[in-house]
Design an enzyme around this catalytic site. Structure first.
Site, PDB file in Angstrom:
ATOM      1  N   GLU A  68       0.824  -1.217   0.000  1.00 51.55           N
ATOM      2  CA  GLU A  68       0.000   0.000   0.000  1.00 51.55           C
ATOM      3  C   GLU A  68       0.851   1.257   0.000  1.00 51.55           C
ATOM      4  OE1 GLU A  68      -2.834   0.737   3.198  1.00 51.55           O
ATOM      5  OE2 GLU A  68      -3.493   2.549   2.153  1.00 51.55           O
ATOM      6  N   ASP A  86      -0.299  -5.351   3.000  1.00 52.79           N
ATOM      7  CA  ASP A  86      -0.766  -4.166   3.724  1.00 52.79           C
ATOM      8  C   ASP A  86      -0.115  -4.207   5.112  1.00 52.79           C
ATOM      9  OD1 ASP A  86      -2.004  -2.000   4.819  1.00 52.79           O
ATOM     10  OD2 ASP A  86      -3.988  -2.478   4.003  1.00 52.79           O
ATOM     11  N   ILE A  88      -0.177  -2.193   7.715  1.00 53.49           N
ATOM     12  CA  ILE A  88      -1.169  -1.958   8.778  1.00 53.49           C
ATOM     13  C   ILE A  88      -2.514  -1.744   8.087  1.00 53.49           C
ATOM     14  CG2 ILE A  88      -1.961  -0.491  10.668  1.00 53.49           C
ATOM     15  CD1 ILE A  88       0.875   0.199  11.341  1.00 53.49           C
ATOM     16  N   ASP A  89      -3.445  -2.650   8.261  1.00 55.24           N
ATOM     17  CA  ASP A  89      -4.801  -2.461   7.743  1.00 55.24           C
ATOM     18  C   ASP A  89      -5.677  -2.027   8.922  1.00 55.24           C
ATOM     19  OD1 ASP A  89      -6.800  -2.756   5.547  1.00 55.24           O
ATOM     20  OD2 ASP A  89      -7.716  -4.026   7.081  1.00 55.24           O
ATOM     21  N   THR A  91      -5.373   1.653   9.801  1.00 50.80           N
ATOM     22  CA  THR A  91      -4.438   2.653  10.354  1.00 50.80           C
ATOM     23  C   THR A  91      -5.143   3.603  11.322  1.00 50.80           C
ATOM     24  OG1 THR A  91      -2.972   2.529   8.455  1.00 50.80           O
ATOM     25  CG2 THR A  91      -2.903   4.566   9.699  1.00 50.80           C
ATOM     26  N   ASP A 213      -5.778  -4.960   0.614  1.00 53.69           N
ATOM     27  CA  ASP A 213      -6.758  -5.178   1.693  1.00 53.69           C
ATOM     28  C   ASP A 213      -7.221  -6.634   1.737  1.00 53.69           C
ATOM     29  OD1 ASP A 213      -6.937  -2.420   2.459  1.00 53.69           O
ATOM     30  OD2 ASP A 213      -8.243  -2.057   0.737  1.00 53.69           O
TER      31      ASP A 213
HETATM   32  P1  2AM Z   1      -6.121   1.051   5.666  1.00 48.12           P
HETATM   33  O1  2AM Z   1      -6.340   1.248   7.106  1.00 48.12           O
HETATM   34  O2  2AM Z   1      -4.999   0.131   5.334  1.00 48.12           O
HETATM   35  O3  2AM Z   1      -6.035   2.333   4.892  1.00 48.12           O
HETATM   36  C1  2AM Z   1     -11.477   1.108   6.695  1.00 48.12           C
HETATM   37  O4  2AM Z   1     -12.835   1.186   6.510  1.00 48.12           O
HETATM   38  C2  2AM Z   1     -10.918   0.044   5.794  1.00 48.12           C
HETATM   39  O5  2AM Z   1     -10.875   0.522   4.437  1.00 48.12           O
HETATM   40  C3  2AM Z   1      -9.506  -0.319   6.123  1.00 48.12           C
HETATM   41  O6  2AM Z   1      -9.298  -1.662   5.743  1.00 48.12           O
HETATM   42  C4  2AM Z   1      -8.707   0.652   5.293  1.00 48.12           C
HETATM   43  O7  2AM Z   1      -7.380   0.246   5.061  1.00 48.12           O
HETATM   44  C5  2AM Z   1      -9.519   0.637   4.028  1.00 48.12           C
HETATM   45  N1  2AM Z   1      -9.392   1.869   3.247  1.00 48.12           N
HETATM   46  C6  2AM Z   1      -9.155   3.099   3.713  1.00 48.12           C
HETATM   47  N2  2AM Z   1      -9.114   4.012   2.702  1.00 48.12           N
HETATM   48  C7  2AM Z   1      -9.326   3.301   1.565  1.00 48.12           C
HETATM   49  C8  2AM Z   1      -9.395   3.666   0.184  1.00 48.12           C
HETATM   50  N3  2AM Z   1      -9.261   4.916  -0.225  1.00 48.12           N
HETATM   51  N4  2AM Z   1      -9.619   2.684  -0.701  1.00 48.12           N
HETATM   52  C9  2AM Z   1      -9.746   1.424  -0.297  1.00 48.12           C
HETATM   53  N5  2AM Z   1      -9.705   1.024   0.991  1.00 48.12           N
HETATM   54  C10 2AM Z   1      -9.495   1.952   1.918  1.00 48.12           C
HETATM   55 CA    CA Z   2      -5.880  -1.503   3.957  1.00 45.11          CA
HETATM   56 CA    CA Z   3      -2.757   0.067   5.254  1.00 45.43          CA
HETATM   57 CA    CA Z   4      -4.283   3.478   4.100  1.00 49.33          CA
END
Ligand code: 2AM
Ligand code: CA
Ligand code: CA
Ligand code: CA
Length: 270
Positions: A68, A86, A88-89, A91, A213
């Site tokens: 990512e 990923d 940290i999923d 964040t 994701d």
């Molecule tokens: P992340 O924390 O790695 O950014 C939150 O609802 C979930 O959606 C998390 O798994 C987050 O991943 C992901 N997410 C956040 N922004 C996103 C984006 N713009 N497109 C796709 N997934 C997203």
């Molecule tokens: Ca993610």
């Molecule tokens: Ca992430």
């Molecule tokens: Ca992110």
């Protein structure tokens, strides 16, 4: 290519990355925004992805990496060995709650999922799978999912679905929410997928997810019989963002047929 060896490598690297994240709580967290004010990234997201890239390049420099935070390679095809990561999923959960975030990793060869990992860093729970050899939670085998009806299902769905978005039939979605036993929202796609593959949620749907994701989750889903597609019922496109549905096999088609209707973008007439 010895998949067992690569699996041991991946598990060790993920557990070590998890340790680094837990130790990071005593150090300074630098928070930045990406595409918008709520799209957050930290120095730890970047550090952990960099750690994976270094370890994988040490293992085999010919392996490609899609991460990512962009520390890996530019990926235009799924040919060859490819790690999708990923670091940290969830964040936002990491920053605000210090929990409810995951490391997730998938290893694909020529577009076929070979190894998958979903690691709950604070609970120290690792779900792993090798294609064709089953899935494991901390090395204990996971069972195939038991069938159920939609009326008994608990589904993961984001609160943003409350707002009609013009992309999906809203009445059908309201009917879905009224029909199921309950809804949940966790803020980490990998965590919701982990709950589906362990039978603690029966489905999870999203209007937009990225390959990192869900890549690890796809491999694990196959091993427990969970069905994962986009919201049109097609395979998720691992080279771009897509809609996403993962569900217990007994309700996946029912969800698509009766409750999820994507509204096609209007064709511009000449
Ligand atoms: P992340 O924390 O790695 O950014 C939150 O609802 C979930 O959606 C998390 O798994 C987050 O991943 C992901 N997410 C956040 N922004 C996103 C984006 N713009 N497109 C796709 N997934 C997203
Ligand atoms: Ca993610
Ligand atoms: Ca992430
Ligand atoms: Ca992110």
């Amino acid at each position: 290519m010895n998949l067992q060896k690569i699996n041991e490598f991946a598990i060790n690297t993920i557990l070590q990355a998890g340790r680094q994240i837990r130790e990071s709580f005593s150090k300074e967290l630098i928070i930045e925004t990406k595409a918008n004010a709520n799209d957050l990234v930290t120095n730890i997201d970047r550090k952990i992805e960099q750690y994976f890239v270094e370890k994988i390049k040490e293992l085999d420099p010919s392996h490609k990496i899609l991460g990512e935070e962009g520390m890996g390679d530019r990926i235009a095809t799924l040919d060859g060995p490819l790690w999708i990561i990923d670091p940290i999923d969830g964040t936002m959960n990491f920053i605000k709650q210090g929990r409810h975030f995951m490391i997730t990793v998938g290893f694909f060869v020529d577009g076929v999922g070979k190894l998958g990992y979903l690691y709950d860093v604070m609970r120290d729970e690792l779900i792993s799978a090798i294609q064709g050899e089953g899935a494991f939670l901390n090395r204990q085998p996971l069972k195939k999912l038991n069938p159920l009806t939609i009326e008994k299902a608990i589904i993961g769905i984001n609160s943003s679905w409350v707002i009609p978005n013009g992309k999906i039939n809203h009445e059908k979605l309201v009917k879905l929410i009224k029909t199921v036993r309950g809804t949940r929202s966790y803020g980490s796609a990998a965590m919701e997928i982990a709950l589906v593959v362990t039978g603690k949620l029966d489905a999870y749907l999203s209007m937009r997810l990225a390959p990192w994701d869900i890549a690890g989750g796809l491999v694990i889903a196959n091993e427990v019989g969970a069905v994962a597609t986009n919201l049109k019922g097609q395979p998720f496109n691992l080279l771009s963002q897509d809609t996403f549905l993962i569900a217990n096999p007994s309700i996946h088609q029912v969800l698509l047929d009766q409750y999820i209707e994507l509204i096609e973008e209007k064709q511009h007439s000449k």
